[in-house]
Design a protein around this motif. Structure first.
Motif, PDB file in Angstrom:
ATOM      1  N   SER A   1       0.829  -1.209   0.000  1.00 39.32           N
ATOM      2  CA  SER A   1       0.000   0.000   0.000  1.00 39.32           C
ATOM      3  C   SER A   1       0.860   1.254   0.000  1.00 39.32           C
ATOM      4  O   SER A   1       0.547   2.248  -0.669  1.00 39.32           O
ATOM      5  N   MET A   2       1.986   1.216   0.730  1.00 37.52           N
ATOM      6  CA  MET A   2       2.887   2.377   0.768  1.00 37.52           C
ATOM      7  C   MET A   2       3.555   2.604  -0.586  1.00 37.52           C
ATOM      8  O   MET A   2       3.770   3.748  -0.999  1.00 37.52           O
ATOM      9  N   VAL A   3       3.875   1.501  -1.287  1.00 32.25           N
ATOM     10  CA  VAL A   3       4.469   1.633  -2.626  1.00 32.25           C
ATOM     11  C   VAL A   3       3.475   2.315  -3.560  1.00 32.25           C
ATOM     12  O   VAL A   3       3.814   3.266  -4.283  1.00 32.25           O
ATOM     13  N   PHE A   4       2.230   1.821  -3.535  1.00 28.30           N
ATOM     14  CA  PHE A   4       1.195   2.435  -4.370  1.00 28.30           C
ATOM     15  C   PHE A   4       1.029   3.918  -4.021  1.00 28.30           C
ATOM     16  O   PHE A   4       1.004   4.778  -4.904  1.00 28.30           O
TER      17      PHE A   4
ATOM     18  N   ILE B   1      -4.061   4.328 -15.008  1.00 29.67           N
ATOM     19  CA  ILE B   1      -3.030   3.554 -15.717  1.00 29.67           C
ATOM     20  C   ILE B   1      -1.918   3.096 -14.780  1.00 29.67           C
ATOM     21  O   ILE B   1      -1.496   1.932 -14.808  1.00 29.67           O
ATOM     22  N   CYS B   2      -1.432   4.035 -13.935  1.00 25.99           N
ATOM     23  CA  CYS B   2      -0.243   3.740 -13.115  1.00 25.99           C
ATOM     24  C   CYS B   2      -0.432   2.569 -12.152  1.00 25.99           C
ATOM     25  O   CYS B   2       0.475   1.739 -12.013  1.00 25.99           O
ATOM     26  N   PRO B   3      -1.582   2.443 -11.449  1.00 24.49           N
ATOM     27  CA  PRO B   3      -1.735   1.291 -10.550  1.00 24.49           C
ATOM     28  C   PRO B   3      -1.566  -0.060 -11.251  1.00 24.49           C
ATOM     29  O   PRO B   3      -0.999  -1.003 -10.668  1.00 24.49           O
ATOM     30  N   ASN B   4      -2.031  -0.138 -12.496  1.00 29.98           N
ATOM     31  CA  ASN B   4      -1.868  -1.391 -13.239  1.00 29.98           C
ATOM     32  C   ASN B   4      -0.401  -1.668 -13.552  1.00 29.98           C
ATOM     33  O   ASN B   4       0.048  -2.822 -13.524  1.00 29.98           O
ATOM     34  N   LEU B   5       0.352  -0.615 -13.848  1.00 32.54           N
ATOM     35  CA  LEU B   5       1.785  -0.801 -14.095  1.00 32.54           C
ATOM     36  C   LEU B   5       2.504  -1.228 -12.822  1.00 32.54           C
ATOM     37  O   LEU B   5       3.434  -2.059 -12.863  1.00 32.54           O
TER      38      LEU B   5
ATOM     39  N   SER C   1      -1.708 -11.019 -18.829  1.00 31.37           N
ATOM     40  CA  SER C   1      -2.903 -11.615 -19.436  1.00 31.37           C
ATOM     41  C   SER C   1      -4.168 -11.296 -18.638  1.00 31.37           C
ATOM     42  O   SER C   1      -5.268 -11.245 -19.195  1.00 31.37           O
ATOM     43  N   GLU C   2      -4.010 -11.075 -17.329  1.00 33.95           N
ATOM     44  CA  GLU C   2      -5.168 -10.789 -16.485  1.00 33.95           C
ATOM     45  C   GLU C   2      -5.762  -9.417 -16.773  1.00 33.95           C
ATOM     46  O   GLU C   2      -6.906  -9.124 -16.403  1.00 33.95           O
ATOM     47  N   LEU C   3      -4.967  -8.555 -17.393  1.00 34.89           N
ATOM     48  CA  LEU C   3      -5.445  -7.208 -17.671  1.00 34.89           C
ATOM     49  C   LEU C   3      -6.342  -7.154 -18.900  1.00 34.89           C
ATOM     50  O   LEU C   3      -6.773  -6.077 -19.316  1.00 34.89           O
ATOM     51  N   ASP C   4      -6.596  -8.331 -19.493  1.00 34.28           N
ATOM     52  CA  ASP C   4      -7.569  -8.368 -20.587  1.00 34.28           C
ATOM     53  C   ASP C   4      -8.975  -8.093 -20.071  1.00 34.28           C
ATOM     54  O   ASP C   4      -9.841  -7.623 -20.797  1.00 34.28           O
ATOM     55  N   ASP C   5      -9.162  -8.422 -18.789  1.00 32.85           N
ATOM     56  CA  ASP C   5     -10.475  -8.229 -18.172  1.00 32.85           C
ATOM     57  C   ASP C   5     -10.624  -6.767 -17.753  1.00 32.85           C
ATOM     58  O   ASP C   5      -9.803  -6.236 -17.005  1.00 32.85           O
ATOM     59  N   ILE C   6     -11.671  -6.106 -18.248  1.00 32.97           N
ATOM     60  CA  ILE C   6     -11.884  -4.696 -17.968  1.00 32.97           C
ATOM     61  C   ILE C   6     -12.037  -4.433 -16.469  1.00 32.97           C
ATOM     62  O   ILE C   6     -11.670  -3.366 -15.957  1.00 32.97           O
ATOM     63  N   LYS C   7     -12.589  -5.415 -15.762  1.00 26.95           N
ATOM     64  CA  LYS C   7     -12.754  -5.249 -14.318  1.00 26.95           C
ATOM     65  C   LYS C   7     -11.415  -5.160 -13.602  1.00 26.95           C
ATOM     66  O   LYS C   7     -11.256  -4.417 -12.636  1.00 26.95           O
ATOM     67  N   ASN C   8     -10.432  -5.943 -14.072  1.00 28.08           N
ATOM     68  CA  ASN C   8      -9.102  -5.893 -13.466  1.00 28.08           C
ATOM     69  C   ASN C   8      -8.400  -4.561 -13.756  1.00 28.08           C
ATOM     70  O   ASN C   8      -7.661  -4.035 -12.917  1.00 28.08           O
ATOM     71  N   ILE C   9      -8.623  -4.051 -14.973  1.00 29.14           N
ATOM     72  CA  ILE C   9      -7.985  -2.783 -15.329  1.00 29.14           C
ATOM     73  C   ILE C   9      -8.493  -1.644 -14.451  1.00 29.14           C
ATOM     74  O   ILE C   9      -7.729  -0.799 -13.987  1.00 29.14           O
ATOM     75  N   PHE C  10      -9.807  -1.635 -14.191  1.00 30.02           N
ATOM     76  CA  PHE C  10     -10.412  -0.531 -13.431  1.00 30.02           C
ATOM     77  C   PHE C  10     -10.647  -0.895 -11.962  1.00 30.02           C
ATOM     78  O   PHE C  10     -11.472  -0.282 -11.302  1.00 30.02           O
TER      79      PHE C  10
END
Length: 354
Positions: free
Chosen positions: A42-45, A87-91, A102-111
């Motif tokens: 959490s601190m990194v994020f 965008i940044c949290p996903n990176l 591959s998990e980021l194909d799911d729109i729910k995971n991206i957002f």
């Protein structure tokens, strides 16, 4: 009130916010982690997102630095910071191996957690922009106070020094001579003298006047001077009508003309010539041939400094002074925009005719 240091606040705030967020954000990716691991993640994020958002905000301040640009800066800041927070949290998740690409194909995971991120983007942007706007407002207020104080000093200088009792004394002596020699010219002289002082009284509290008004006043002032130096002083005005609606600080020309007369010899053998024109840079130039007096009249030596200071407060280009072996030139910016500098306190002065 002294605000806390931004950097210190940020680096103290990151572990505190990161610790709090470790309990707020709950998802399946962290359910097998220990409490310490969740806090560290959490601190990194928090650190990356907070510092990244601040970097974006500071860069956009450079792009839109001024108070009138606040609306544009706010819109762009909110949009860019919000996009960054999505965008940044996903990176980060990819970098830490929390998710596979591959998990980021799911729109729910991206957002994932995008609601919290967007709220955070709004809060961070609002706090930083609020502090920046308040700082700019204080600068603007201080600027207005400086300008007001400078204008008070200008009024005092104009009344005490620039249009001095010495000038009035010489004018009255000239008038006395004219009354005996030519009553019609004496009447014209008296009317012009009253117009000159009326202009001073009407414009001493203004920051800007139209160039055509200043020129009309300056021609009236020169008329009085030429009655004193009938064959020894030549003043040429070469300014097109296209510049009539530009603006200038009041009494600027009078100060520069008087400065030339005060410091140079004026005689039949060494006449003084003053040329007033607008050059190709659209700046007003006052130029005179240089024939300095060995001993000068008593002067506070603040005329040119006064003009410099007023233009500095008005946010215009600097006054240029060029001296050669034979000439002395002062170049003064002409101002086009009155709307942003509209401090006028008195009515527009009618054009002087003499």
């Amino acid at each position: 009130m002294k605000w806390p240091n931004e950097k210190m606040t940020r680096w103290v705030g990151i572990p505190i916010v990161g610790f709090i967020m470790s309990f707020i954000v709950k998802d399946h990716e962290h359910e097998h982690n220990s409490l310490i691991e969740n806090i560290m993640i959490s601190m990194v994020f928090t650190g990356v997102l907070w510092n990244g958002a601040v970097l974006i905000i500071f860069q956009l301040r450079k792009k839109f630095p001024d108070l009138p640009q606040t609306g544009n800066r706010l819109v762009v800041t909110y949009l860019v910071v919000t996009l960054f927070m999505i965008i940044c949290p996903n990176l980060i998740r990819l970098s830490l191996g929390i998710v596979e690409f591959s998990e980021l194909d799911d729109i729910k995971n991206i957002f994932m957690n995008s609601e919290i991120n967007m709220v955070a983007a709004f809060m961070v942007s609002s706090v930083y922009e609020g502090a920046y706007f308040f700082g700019k407002w204080r600068e603007s207020f201080a600027f207005a106070e400086q300008l007001k104080n400078q204008q008070i000093r200008t009024q005092f200088e104009v009344l005490q020094n620039q249009m001095s009792p010495h000038f009035l004394f010489n004018s009255l002596n000239t008038l006395t001579t004219l009354i005996a020699e030519d009553q019609k010219v004496a009447i014209d002289f008296t009317q012009t003298l009253s117009e000159v002082y009326r202009y001073i009284l009407q414009n001493k509290e203004r920051e800007l006047v139209k160039l055509k008004e200043e020129l009309a006043f300056s021609k009236a002032y020169v008329y009085l001077l030429q009655m004193r130096y009938p064959e020894n002083l030549e003043v040429n005005f070469s300014i097109g009508d296209v510049f009539n609606e530009r603006y200038i600080a009041p009494l600027t020309l009078q100060m520069l003309i008087e400065n030339a007369i005060k410091h140079n010899i004026i005689s039949k053998t060494e006449p003084l010539q003053i040329d007033i024109y607008v050059d190709k840079r659209d700046v007003l130039v006052v130029k005179n041939n240089l024939q300095l007096k060995k001993t000068l009249e008593k002067s506070t030596k603040t005329g040119l400094a006064n003009i410099r200071k007023r233009y500095e407060f008005l946010g215009q280009r600097e006054i240029d002074v060029i001296t050669s072996q034979s000439n002395y030139m002062v170049a003064v910016p002409l101002i086009e925009m009155l709307t942003e500098l509209e401090f006028t306190k008195s009515s527009t002065y009618d054009r002087i005719n003499h």
